[in-house]
Design an enzyme around this catalytic site. Structure first.
Site, short mmCIF file in Angstrom:
data_model
loop_
_atom_site.label_atom_id
_atom_site.label_comp_id
_atom_site.label_asym_id
_atom_site.label_seq_id
_atom_site.Cartn_x
_atom_site.Cartn_y
_atom_site.Cartn_z
N GLU A 1 0.83 -1.21 0.00
CA GLU A 1 0.00 0.00 0.00
C GLU A 1 0.87 1.26 0.00
O GLU A 1 0.86 2.05 0.95
CB GLU A 1 -0.94 0.01 1.20
CG GLU A 1 -1.98 -1.09 1.16
CD GLU A 1 -2.97 -1.01 2.31
OE1 GLU A 1 -2.67 -0.37 3.33
OE2 GLU A 1 -4.05 -1.61 2.19
N GLU B 1 -6.89 -7.87 0.22
CA GLU B 1 -7.13 -7.75 1.66
C GLU B 1 -8.57 -7.32 1.89
O GLU B 1 -9.08 -6.43 1.21
CB GLU B 1 -6.26 -6.65 2.29
CG GLU B 1 -4.82 -6.97 2.46
CD GLU B 1 -4.11 -5.81 3.18
OE1 GLU B 1 -4.77 -5.05 3.92
OE2 GLU B 1 -2.91 -5.65 2.96
C1 GAL Z 1 -4.01 -2.53 5.31
C2 GAL Z 1 -2.59 -3.03 5.42
C3 GAL Z 1 -2.48 -4.24 6.32
C4 GAL Z 1 -3.27 -4.06 7.57
C5 GAL Z 1 -4.70 -3.75 7.21
C6 GAL Z 1 -5.61 -3.58 8.40
O1 GAL Z 1 -4.02 -1.17 5.05
O2 GAL Z 1 -2.08 -3.35 4.15
O3 GAL Z 1 -1.12 -4.45 6.61
O4 GAL Z 1 -2.72 -3.02 8.32
O5 GAL Z 1 -4.75 -2.56 6.48
O6 GAL Z 1 -6.92 -3.27 7.99
#
Ligand code: GAL
Length: 667
Positions: free
Chosen positions: A153, A308
Site C-alpha cells: 500500500e 485484503e
Molecule cells: C491494510 C494493510 C495491512 C493491515 C490492514 C488492516 O491497510 O495493508 O497491513 O494493516 O490494512 O486493515
C-alpha cells in the site's frame, strides 16, 4: 477479456496475509494444515518482515523463511511473496536518519510504527533494492512462489515528504518537465503574489506557509509524489522481473485513495490487487462495489483480486463494528460478481500483540474450531469459491461509464474554491444511481474511447484539457448521452482558468454558459423545481446558467437566480447532453435522469444482481445485502439455470435469506 489463468496463480485465489514471524515455528505446521482445511491456496508472506530478514545492516537471515515456504509448498499452498520493503527496521533510521520522511511542517517520521521512510531517500532505496535482490535470487525457483507482492500500500500513511532529498528531487522533476524557468513561471502563474522564480533552487516543495500555496505548485507536487512512489515501485519490480520474468508482480491498491494515480500504476502490474474495508455497519453495498468497478476498469484485460479485506472487524476506526453472519460471504461474492477472480484477507492468524491485535483474521484469537463463527464462515467461503472456478477469467460488460480522473481529484480538492467538493462523494452519487438500477458501470479516463457506452457521466470534471473536452463532445455528437455536473471544464492542467465563460470547451456540447456560482455551506440548501412540479433541496453548489440552445428540465426556486436552470437537456449532433448545475439528492437525480440512464435487472432494494460473461455463457450473481429474507425475480439469463453454490435449479425467482447469495450459470 481477463487473461487468467496467469502463470502459477490459482484460478480463483483464496487466502490472506500470512505473518509467520509473529509466531513460534511450532505453529507453522498447524497453519499449513488449517489452510488446507479452509481451502486456502495463496498467502502473502513477508510483507513486514524486513527486520527479521536483515536484523543487522547487511546480515541476512533467510533460514526461517526457507522453512515457512517449504512448509507451505508441501501443503500445496502457493505464496505471493513480498519483497518486505514496506517498513524498514529501526537500524535503518539510526544509521541513516535522513531516510525518514519529513512532514510539511518539518516534523520527522520516526520508526516505532510502520512505513516511516521517504521514497526519495537514496539510502532507503539502496537497502530496499539490496534486500529485494537477495530475496529474488534465493526464492526465484522455490515451488511455492506464485507471485511477487511489492512493498505494501504505497503512500498509505505517508503521503508527502519534504526532506532535503525530496526537495532536490522535486527541483529535478520540475526542470525535466518545464526545461526553462520561464516556462515554469508561466505555468505556475508566478506573476501572482510576487512568486516569480529566478533560479531552480529558489523552489521548495509546498511546505508550511502563511497562507495558500500556489495551486499549480501543489498540483505538480501531487504529480511528483505519484511519480516518485511509482519510480520506487518500478525499481523494485525491475529487480524481481530480472530474476523471475515469468512470475506475476503486483502491489496492493486501496479505495478510496487519492495520492496515487492507479491508472498509471496499473500499467505496470501483472494483475490488479485491491484492499477493501467498507464499514460493515455504516457502508451500504454500493460503497464496496465502487472500488471493485474502479479496479476492474483500470486494466479490464487483466485479472483483479481482492488482496485484503476483514473477516469481520477492523481495529482502526474509532468504533469497529463486526460483519454480521453471512455478510463477509456476501461482500466476498460481490467482489467476484464485479470481476474479482478471488478474495483474500488481512490476515491469516489474528495477532497476539501489536497495534492490530484486535483486527479480525481468518483464524481468530479463539482458535480454529468448529464452534467459531468466523472459522466456519472462512472454511465455508473457501469451499464455495472452489465451486466458482468456472467464473475465473470471465468478463464484465458495462453499459455505462463514469469519467474518473486522479489529476482532477488533486486539483478539485485544493483549497480556495467556491465550495468544498468531495470528488469521490460526488462521483459516488452517479455510481449509486447506476448500482441501484443494477446497471454495471466502468470507470474511464476523459480521453477514453467511449463509443461502447449508452451513457457517460462526467461529474465535477473541474480540470479538463481541451482535447479531452473534445473527446466527450464527440461522444455525444456521435449519438451518445453525456451527463455533466457542476464545476466542470474550469481549468487546464496548470490550474489556469479557461476564459470566456464556463465550462469553456464543453459549452457548445452542453448548449449553455455558466457565468457565476454560489458556494453553499454544509447544511445550506437551494430549493429546485423538478419536472412535474415537485420540489427538492439541492446542496453544495448553485450555478447561474444562461441557456444557449439547451432546455431547462429543473429550475431554482429561490434566491436571485430563481427561475434559472438547475438542470438542462440539449440535443447535440446525433446525441444528447445533460447538465446538472447543482448537487441533487438520490431521488431527484433518479427523477431527472429517468429515461436517460438505462435499467439492469429488477430487484428489491438492497439486492444486487450482477453478471459476468464468458463467450455466450452468463453467470448471474444475486446478492442479498439486507438483514431480511427476500424473493427475487430472476432475469432471463438466470431463470431455470443452476445455482453453482447449491447445485439447485432455479425457477423464475429465488428466495434468499439475510445476506444469502446465489450464482446462476446459464448456457
Ligand atoms: C491494510 C494493510 C495491512 C493491515 C490492514 C488492516 O491497510 O495493508 O497491513 O494493516 O490494512 O486493515
Amino acid at each position: 477479456m481477463p487473461a487468467f489463468p496467469l502463470p502459477r496463480l490459482p484460478r480463483i485465489v483464496y487466502g490472506g496475509d500470512y505473518n509467520p514471524e509473529q509466531w513460534e515455528p511450532s505453529v507453522w505446521a498447524e497453519d499449513a494444515h488449517l489452510m488446507r482445511e479452509a481451502g486456502v491456496n495463496l498467502v502473502s508472506v513477508g510483507i513486514f518482515s524486513w527486520a527479521m530478514l536483515e536484523p543487522r545492516p547487511g546480515r541476512y537471515e533467510f533460514g526461517w523463511l526457507d522453512r515457512v515456504l517449504d512448509t507451505l509448498a508441501e501443503a500445496g499452498v502457493s505464496v505471493c511473496l513480498a519483497n518486505a520493503t514496506a517498513s524498514p527496521p529501526p537500524w535503518l533510521a539510526k544509521k541513516y536518519p535522513r531516510s525518514c520522511a519529513v512532514a510539511r511542517d518539518g516534523g520527522v517520521m520516526f520508526p516505532g510504527s510502520r512505513q516511516h521512510y521517504s521514497p526519495f531517500s537514496a539510502d532507503y532505496r539502496r537497502c530496499a533494492l539490496a534486500l529485494t535482490e537477495r530475496l529474488a535470487a534465493r526464492y526465484a525457483r522455490h515451488p511455492a512462489l506464485a507471485a511477487w507482492h511489492v512493498n505494501n500500500e504505497y503512500s498509505c500513511h505517508q503521503q508527502e515528504c519534504h526532506s532535503d532529498a525530496a526537495t532536490r528531487a522535486f527541483r529535478g522533476w520540475l526542470r525535466k518537465k518545464y526545461r526553462t524557468l520561464d516556462a515554469l513561471n508561466e505555468a505556475w502563474t508566478t506573476a501572482f503574489w510576487s512568486q516569480r522564480y529566478g533560479a531552480w533552487d529558489e523552489i521548495w516543495t509546498p511546505r508550511r506557509a502563511p497562507y495558500h500555496n500556489n495551486p499549480a505548485q501543489e498540483l505538480d507536487y501531487a504529480r511528483f509524489w505519484d511519480d516518485g512512489c511509482l519510480d520506487l515501485y518500478l525499481a523494485e519490480r525491475a529487480v524481481l522481473k530480472r530474476h523471475t520474468p515469468d512470475v506475476p508482480v503486483t502491489t496492493n491498491f486501496m479505495w478510496p485513495f487519492k495520492p496515487l494515480n492507479y491508472r498509471r500504476w496499473a500499467q505496470h502490474c501483472d494483475f490488479i490487487a485491491l484492499d477493501t474495508y467498507p464499514d460493515p455497519h455504516g457502508a451500504p453495498p454500493e460503497v464496496a462495489a465502487f472500488g471493485h468497478d474502479l479496479m476492474r476498469s483500470l486494466r479490464p484485460e487483466l485479472p483483479f483480486v481482492v488482496m485484503e479485506q476483514a473477516t469481520t472487524q477492523v481495529n482502526w476506526r474509532p468504533v469497529n463494528g463486526l460483519k454480521r453472519p453471512g455478510q463477509m460471504r456476501a461482500l466476498s461474492l460481490q467482489a467476484v460478481a464485479r470481476g474479482a477472480d478471488g478474495v483474500m484477507f488481512f490476515q491469516w492468524r489474528q495477532s497476539q500483540g501489536g497495534a492490530e491485535k484486535f483486527h479480525s483474521a481468518m483464524v481468530p484469537h479463539a482458535g480454529a474450531y468448529a464452534g467459531s463463527r468466523v472459522w466456519r464462515e472462512v472454511t465455508g467461503l473457501g469451499a464455495e469459491l472452489a465451486q466458482l472456478t468456472p467464473v475465473a477469467g470471465s468478463g464484465v460488460k458495462a453499459r455505462a461509464a463514469i469519467v474518473f480522473d486522479w489529476e482532477n481529484w488533486w486539483a478539485l480538492e485544493l483549497p480556495s474554491k467556491p465550495a468544498r467538493i468531495d470528488y469521490a462523494a460526488v462521483v459516488a452519487d452517479f455510481h449509486r444511481l447506476c448500482f441501484r438500477r443494477n446497471l454495471t458501470v466502468d470507470f474511464v479516463t476523459p480521453d477514453a474511447d467511449l463509443s461502447a457506452y449508452e451513457v457517460v457521466f462526467a461529474p465535477a470534471l473541474y480540470l479538463l484539457r481541451a482535447a479531452d473536452a473534445m473527446n466527450l463532445s464527440d461522444y455525444a455528437r456521435a449519438g451518445g448521452k453525456l451527463v455533466v455536473s457542476y464545476f466542470s471544464g474550469i481549468v487546464d492542467e496548470h490550474e489556469r482558468v479557461a476564459l470566456g465563460g464556463y465550462p469553456a470547451h464543453l459549452r457548445e456540447a452542453l448548449g449553455l454558459v455558466v457565468e457565476e456560482w454560489d458556494g453553499l455551506a454544509p447544511g445550506a440548501t437551494r430549493r429546485v423545481k423538478l419536472p412535474g412540479g415537485k420540489t427538492t433541496q439541492a446542496v453544495e453548489f448553485a450555478e447561474v446558467v444562461h441557456l444557449e440552445g439547451a432546455k431547462a428540465t429543473a429550475t431554482f426556486a429561490e434566491d436571485f437566480y430563481a427561475g434559472k436552470p438547475a438542470a438542462t437537456r440539449h440535443r447535440f449532433g446525433a446525441g444528447e447532453t445533460f447538465y446538472l448545475a447543482t448537487r441533487f439528492d438520490d431521488a431527484a437525480l433518479a427523477r431527472l435522469l429517468d429515461g436517460v440512464v438505462p435499467r439492469g435487472a429488477q430487484a428489491p432494494a438492497g439486492v444486487e444482481i450482477s453478471e459476468r460473461r464468458e463467450g455466450r455463457r452468463t453467470l448471474t450473481f444475486v446478492l442479498n445485502h439486507t438483514r431480511a429474507a427476500v424473493t427475487v425475480p430472476l432475469p432471463r439469463a438466470a431463470a431455470g439455470a443452476t445455482d453453482l453454490l447449491t447445485g439447485r435449479k432455479a425457477g423464475r425467482s429465488v428466495k434468499l435469506a439475510a445476506f444469502d447469495c446465489a450464482v446462476f450459470a446459464a448456457r
